[in-house]
Design a protein around this motif. Structure first.
Motif, PDB file in Angstrom:
ATOM      1  N   LYS A 164      -3.167   9.953   9.981  1.00 14.59           N
ATOM      2  CA  LYS A 164      -1.917   9.427   9.424  1.00 14.59           C
ATOM      3  C   LYS A 164      -2.203   8.581   8.185  1.00 14.59           C
ATOM      4  N   TRP A 165      -1.136   8.359   7.398  1.00 17.82           N
ATOM      5  CA  TRP A 165      -1.195   7.532   6.196  1.00 17.82           C
ATOM      6  C   TRP A 165      -2.281   8.037   5.230  1.00 17.82           C
ATOM      7  N   VAL A 166      -2.323   9.354   5.040  1.00 21.59           N
ATOM      8  CA  VAL A 166      -3.375   9.968   4.211  1.00 21.59           C
ATOM      9  C   VAL A 166      -3.222   9.530   2.765  1.00 21.59           C
ATOM     10  N   THR A 167      -4.331   9.118   2.152  1.00 22.68           N
ATOM     11  CA  THR A 167      -4.313   8.729   0.746  1.00 22.68           C
ATOM     12  C   THR A 167      -5.285   9.523  -0.106  1.00 22.68           C
ATOM     13  N   ARG A 168      -6.263  10.193   0.554  1.00 25.37           N
ATOM     14  CA  ARG A 168      -7.267  10.934  -0.227  1.00 25.37           C
ATOM     15  C   ARG A 168      -7.764  12.150   0.560  1.00 25.37           C
ATOM     16  N   LEU A 169      -7.902  13.261  -0.157  1.00 30.29           N
ATOM     17  CA  LEU A 169      -8.523  14.468   0.356  1.00 30.29           C
ATOM     18  C   LEU A 169      -9.754  14.758  -0.494  1.00 30.29           C
ATOM     19  N   GLU A 170     -10.917  14.826   0.147  1.00 24.91           N
ATOM     20  CA  GLU A 170     -12.159  15.012  -0.599  1.00 24.91           C
ATOM     21  C   GLU A 170     -12.817  16.318  -0.165  1.00 24.91           C
ATOM     22  N   VAL A 171     -12.984  17.236  -1.101  1.00 28.07           N
ATOM     23  CA  VAL A 171     -13.636  18.511  -0.811  1.00 28.07           C
ATOM     24  C   VAL A 171     -15.122  18.255  -0.599  1.00 28.07           C
ATOM     25  N   LEU A 172     -15.634  18.795   0.504  1.00 29.39           N
ATOM     26  CA  LEU A 172     -17.056  18.650   0.841  1.00 29.39           C
ATOM     27  C   LEU A 172     -17.788  19.945   0.524  1.00 29.39           C
ATOM     28  N   VAL A 173     -18.912  19.856  -0.118  1.00 27.07           N
ATOM     29  CA  VAL A 173     -19.703  21.033  -0.479  1.00 27.07           C
ATOM     30  C   VAL A 173     -20.537  21.454   0.732  1.00 27.07           C
ATOM     31  N   GLY A 231     -12.061  17.309  -6.020  1.00 22.15           N
ATOM     32  CA  GLY A 231     -12.689  18.618  -5.959  1.00 22.15           C
ATOM     33  C   GLY A 231     -13.206  18.985  -7.325  1.00 22.15           C
ATOM     34  N   PRO A 232     -13.477  20.253  -7.578  1.00 27.40           N
ATOM     35  CA  PRO A 232     -13.916  20.670  -8.922  1.00 27.40           C
ATOM     36  C   PRO A 232     -12.917  20.278 -10.011  1.00 27.40           C
ATOM     37  N   ARG A 233     -11.614  20.288  -9.658  1.00 29.19           N
ATOM     38  CA  ARG A 233     -10.590  19.859 -10.617  1.00 29.19           C
ATOM     39  C   ARG A 233      -9.736  18.776  -9.954  1.00 29.19           C
ATOM     40  N   PRO A 234     -10.235  17.546  -9.901  1.00 34.66           N
ATOM     41  CA  PRO A 234      -9.525  16.484  -9.176  1.00 34.66           C
ATOM     42  C   PRO A 234      -8.179  16.163  -9.833  1.00 34.66           C
ATOM     43  N   TYR A 235      -7.250  15.709  -9.011  1.00 27.07           N
ATOM     44  CA  TYR A 235      -5.935  15.332  -9.516  1.00 27.07           C
ATOM     45  C   TYR A 235      -5.282  14.354  -8.554  1.00 27.07           C
ATOM     46  N   GLY A 236      -4.184  13.773  -8.997  1.00 26.65           N
ATOM     47  CA  GLY A 236      -3.410  12.862  -8.167  1.00 26.65           C
ATOM     48  C   GLY A 236      -1.947  13.253  -8.175  1.00 26.65           C
ATOM     49  N   LEU A 237      -1.236  12.884  -7.115  1.00 24.06           N
ATOM     50  CA  LEU A 237       0.181  13.213  -6.990  1.00 24.06           C
ATOM     51  C   LEU A 237       0.947  12.010  -6.462  1.00 24.06           C
ATOM     52  N   THR A 238       2.126  11.764  -7.027  1.00 27.42           N
ATOM     53  CA  THR A 238       3.040  10.807  -6.435  1.00 27.42           C
ATOM     54  C   THR A 238       3.746  11.491  -5.269  1.00 27.42           C
ATOM     55  N   LEU A 239       4.480  10.724  -4.510  1.00 30.06           N
ATOM     56  CA  LEU A 239       5.212  11.313  -3.397  1.00 30.06           C
ATOM     57  C   LEU A 239       6.264  12.301  -3.896  1.00 30.06           C
ATOM     58  N   ALA A 272       0.830  -1.206   0.000  1.00 28.15           N
ATOM     59  CA  ALA A 272       0.000   0.000   0.000  1.00 28.15           C
ATOM     60  C   ALA A 272       0.864   1.254   0.000  1.00 28.15           C
ATOM     61  N   VAL A 273       1.958   1.201   0.732  1.00 28.42           N
ATOM     62  CA  VAL A 273       2.847   2.359   0.786  1.00 28.42           C
ATOM     63  C   VAL A 273       3.661   2.478  -0.500  1.00 28.42           C
ATOM     64  N   ARG A 274       4.078   1.354  -1.042  1.00 31.33           N
ATOM     65  CA  ARG A 274       4.905   1.373  -2.253  1.00 31.33           C
ATOM     66  C   ARG A 274       4.148   1.954  -3.438  1.00 31.33           C
ATOM     67  N   ASP A 275       2.876   1.660  -3.548  1.00 29.21           N
ATOM     68  CA  ASP A 275       2.066   2.138  -4.666  1.00 29.21           C
ATOM     69  C   ASP A 275       1.293   3.410  -4.330  1.00 29.21           C
ATOM     70  N   TRP A 276       1.724   4.116  -3.296  1.00 31.89           N
ATOM     71  CA  TRP A 276       0.948   5.241  -2.762  1.00 31.89           C
ATOM     72  C   TRP A 276       0.866   6.408  -3.739  1.00 31.89           C
ATOM     73  N   ARG A 277      -0.314   6.983  -3.813  1.00 30.43           N
ATOM     74  CA  ARG A 277      -0.560   8.252  -4.495  1.00 30.43           C
ATOM     75  C   ARG A 277      -1.565   9.037  -3.662  1.00 30.43           C
ATOM     76  N   LEU A 278      -1.425  10.344  -3.697  1.00 34.36           N
ATOM     77  CA  LEU A 278      -2.401  11.206  -3.054  1.00 34.36           C
ATOM     78  C   LEU A 278      -3.455  11.593  -4.073  1.00 34.36           C
ATOM     79  N   HIS A 279      -4.718  11.360  -3.745  1.00 33.27           N
ATOM     80  CA  HIS A 279      -5.833  11.739  -4.606  1.00 33.27           C
ATOM     81  C   HIS A 279      -6.559  12.918  -3.957  1.00 33.27           C
ATOM     82  N   VAL A 280      -6.703  13.990  -4.705  1.00 37.54           N
ATOM     83  CA  VAL A 280      -7.417  15.176  -4.224  1.00 37.54           C
ATOM     84  C   VAL A 280      -8.665  15.343  -5.079  1.00 37.54           C
TER      85      VAL A 280
END
Length: 383
Positions: free
Chosen positions: A374-383, A260-268, A250-258
């Motif tokens: 801890k170990w955050v993998t996703r940030l979801e904007v709430l309306v 929102g209106p313009r969703p995106y993902g980021l590697t470490l 899970a950590v090796r394949d980790w990406r941050l998913h954000v």
């Protein structure tokens, strides 16, 4: 109004209304402080709708201070309660137990007050060491008991108001009140001795437990379940990566998913290439331990702005963890717009240790430790 004959008899001069009132005042201060700080803690963990957008992020150590006071006052209440019960024994066991409807209501309020307070302190002490040998949820029962105590205490104070008023101040000194009976002077001396002993007991339990949050006392914290200097990177942890079910894959394949209106993902690596900021913030847990540390990472407000979220948008934070509570938390707009709120990647100049949330974790000012996900993998904007 005497106690049953089979109960032990205590005929000392300090089993009187004056001593009970003096000790009750001290116990009342501890209970009030514990209740007030407990309400603050509850509202920070589960904000009511009317506080949405208004949760205070300053002072940054606010939760550290109030939760330390909550634990300290709760621990101090233990010897105070025991002495209070000692002073009113055997009045607790009057016989016959009920003489009228009014008396029955008074006795019920006392029974609820004593039972709820004893249970509240007992489960609170076990929560400090994170031992839960019961089938119910600690926080819900702890919160409910606080209101039972408050209600029964108000009823008790209302019934006993005349007695409390009569004995609030020390009676004028008079001559001896009978052959073989203690004089007011000797009773006062005994009472002072009892109160000095009680003060010593309260001071002792405070000194040997408060060091987990009060840094100057850390070397004296003999009974504290946490040493604030012991843990990965010099900081304690409540839940390790292993306990949370964090796997190497899970950590090796980790990406941050954000989202929102313009969703995106980021590697470490992409996250590390964004502007990094450093803040000094405490981690403060509901069990009472806390410690300040240097955190480095990306501002949450920058991550949300990149996703097209409005300034001060509410946020849902999702963790990789598969076991334990608070894997999904929500962040109020007061935190998301605060420039001190980070998605932290480094702690005290080092990459986050696995037990501290590697690859990324939340750190925000004046926020309970259980919500510093801890170990955050996703940030979801709430309306």
């Amino acid at each position: 109004m005497n106690a049953p004959a089979w109960l032990p008899r205590f005929r000392g001069p300090l089993h009187d209304a004056r001593t009970a009132t003096v000790v009750g005042r001290l116990l009342g201060i501890a209970v009030f402080l514990c209740f007030l700080t407990g309400v603050l803690s509850h509202f920070l963990q589960e904000p009511p709708a009317f506080l949405s957008g208004h949760l205070p992020t300053r002072p940054v150590s606010g939760y550290r201070i109030t939760q330390a006071l909550h634990i300290i006052s709760g621990v101090a209440a233990v010897p105070l309660l025991l002495v209070k019960l000692w002073t009113v024994y055997p009045s607790l066991f009057q016989w016959p137990p009920v003489r009228s409807v009014t008396h029955a209501l008074e006795r019920i309020s006392i029974a609820l007050l004593v039972a709820a307070t004893l249970l509240e302190l007992f489960i609170g002490l076990l929560n400090i060491v994170q031992w839960y040998p019961w089938p119910f949820g600690f926080r819900q029962v702890h919160w409910a008991l606080a209101w039972v105590i408050t209600g029964s205490l108000l009823v008790h104070l209302g019934v006993k108001a005349p007695t409390i008023a009569e004995h609030w101040r020390r009676a004028p000194r008079t001559s001896a009140i009978g052959a073989g009976r203690p004089t007011p002077d000797s009773a006062d001396a005994d009472r002072r001795a009892l109160l000095w002993g009680l003060a010593a007991a309260v001071g002792a339990v405070t000194v040997v437990t408060a060091g987990q949050s009060v840094t100057p006392l850390k070397d004296l914290a003999l009974l504290s379940p946490r040493d604030p200097d012991v843990g990965p990177q010099g900081l304690p942890v409540n839940r390790t990566a292993r306990a949370a079910g964090i796997t190497a894959a899970a950590v090796r394949d980790w990406r941050l998913h954000v989202d929102g209106p313009r969703p995106y993902g980021l590697t470490l690596d992409e996250l590390r290439s964004m502007p990094q900021h450093s803040v000094e913030l405490p981690i403060a847990c509901v069990e009472g331990w806390s410690k300040s540390a240097r955190w480095e990472g990306v501002r949450v407000c920058d991550l949300l702005a990149r996703a097209g979220a409005a300034d001060g948008a509410r946020l849902r934070v999702v963790s990789l963890q598969t076991r334990g509570g608070y894997g999904v938390t929500e962040m109020d707009s007061a935190y998301t717009r605060d420039t001190l709120t980070l998605l932290a990647l480094r702690l005290n100049g080092e990459v986050l240790a696995p037990d501290h949330g590697y690859p990324a974790r939340v750190i925000a000012p004046n926020r309970p430790g259980v919500l510093q996900t801890k170990w955050v993998t996703r940030l979801e904007v709430l309306v």
